[in-house]
Design a protein around this motif. Sequence first.
Motif: not given
Length: 300
Positions: A152-155, A181, A184, A148
Amino acid sequence: MVGVCVAAFVIHLIPLALPRNMPEQELAIARVSKSVESRVKVLLPLKEHPKATAAELREAAELLFDGAPVEAQELALEAQKREPAAVETQLLLARLCDQQRMERCVHAALEKANQVAPGDPRPDVLRAELQEKIGDMSGAAEAMTRAYQKAPDDPLMGLRYARLLSAARRPEEAWSVLTALHGKVPRARLLVEQGLVLGANGRDSEAVRLLKRATEEDPRLSFAYFELGKALYRMGEMDGAREALRQADRLDLGSPKALAALCAMQLQAKLLDDARLTRMDLERRFSDRMELIRQSCSLP
């Protein structure tokens, strides 16, 4: 006309008579082959084939993964020689080593993967999956923490991370990840995930409220009804659980999961007549999933 047809037929047979000297031809044969032995016979020689790329060797190894892991590992090692910096090869080797229960080999492959691609979260995700498989939820959460931090921007990464934190009995951290989240992921999905965190922490009444809100946000979300049914059952509301699971089934007719869960609940509640009806539905619609039906809905 007959002559033209014969000529066309002969022309189509010519490629079959030519010698095969391209790895793609061997892969094409292996993809349609049902026998592991025949796949090994066709694919293992690719290890010595000068034209075989690392990607082709990895695909060959994947095709042998389930039935011939030793031969698959030979192909993966050759792929490593031809493309030493490919993280995909190391991930494949780690999975092959895990299948053969070679923990030191798994560790070495994942370490190598982190070395060749230090910013890639996939080695840590795979480590989390392997730790989760053996029931080490704390270890899985730690591995997912590293993944993560890299993405960190990957939902989807965030959702998986929150699930593992919750399973590792770290609900406050899981809730914090889910809060980040907002915007997102779809609101209904986020409500379900928050409900799961509450339910895992023994707060089923609060979980039910969130899960009901999720079904209102998206009445077509089968997953929300499925989790709502489980939460209602834990609270002793069998009628509500049955209706929620039946609705989950209606929204996802291709999956036996909701009916299998309902049957297991009915058996546990000793509602044998209801369980028989549910099993009849399962057998009628999912006759190709009998092992799952036996495991979840085994009538006395």
